[in-house]
Design an enzyme around this catalytic site. Sequence first.
Site, PDB file in Angstrom:
ATOM      1  CG  ASP A 205      -1.661   1.301   1.380  1.00  0.00           C
ATOM      2  OD1 ASP A 205      -2.467   1.633   0.501  1.00  0.00           O
ATOM      3  OD2 ASP A 205      -1.417   1.998   2.369  1.00  0.00           O
ATOM      4  CG  HIS A 206       2.757   2.543   3.471  1.00  0.00           C
ATOM      5  ND1 HIS A 206       3.322   2.490   4.718  1.00  0.00           N
ATOM      6  CD2 HIS A 206       1.434   2.712   3.671  1.00  0.00           C
ATOM      7  CE1 HIS A 206       2.388   2.631   5.638  1.00  0.00           C
ATOM      8  NE2 HIS A 206       1.222   2.766   5.017  1.00  0.00           N
ATOM      9  CG  ASP A 207       5.925   0.438  -3.956  1.00  0.00           C
ATOM     10  OD1 ASP A 207       6.908   1.198  -4.039  1.00  0.00           O
ATOM     11  OD2 ASP A 207       5.514  -0.253  -4.903  1.00  0.00           O
TER      12      ASP A 207
END
Length: 219
Positions: A205-207
Amino acid sequence: TFVEESLQEAINSIDSAINSTRRDLFDKRPRTPNDLLALFRYPRDPYTVEAARAGEIFERTLQLIQEHVQQGLTVNLNNTSYRYNDLVSPRYLNMIANISGCTTHRRSPDCIDICFHQKYRTHDGTCNNLQHPMWGASLTAFERLLKPVYENGFNLPRGSNPNKEDSRRPLPLPRLVSTTVIGTETITPDDHYTHLLMQWGQFLDHDLDLTVAALSMSR
């Protein structure tokens, strides 16, 4: 014109701030975990750097125009007051986008190798949808479900100025929304999955939705 002057002022202030940030980040040894995080987050790719710089210049120009209008900017010839909407009309917005560099970074990906793109997905998201090659590509705006509603029209959160007469109701804190919508009062053990599943999801998700840090204040 006044818009061009505001744009040049924005370019000078943003470039000065970016240079100051770079000196602070790279000319000193990191002393804290936050220093290391700032170094890791700071973009190195020249294309990303220029795209982020252009976005900051565009936003700062609009801020300067609005500040001057609020201070009672007038036309010298007949003392007629400017209106903010006149100064940010489509014609002027296009001019600001062109000079700031925003339009330069609107890519047109080459999806000519159909065999490759039908078999593999690209690392930057381009050409994964051959009908819409830029859908989901990196360094492009996120899709919105609703139109944005900002306090000042372009960047302040709704309700951030409680003293403003027409200020809208302030938004709830993101953490409150998260815990209210998907929070649980009890922790339920799971026989199949560990916390590693959650951590892997966080990594993905953070990528996928990482937003480039503001170059002028990326700490």
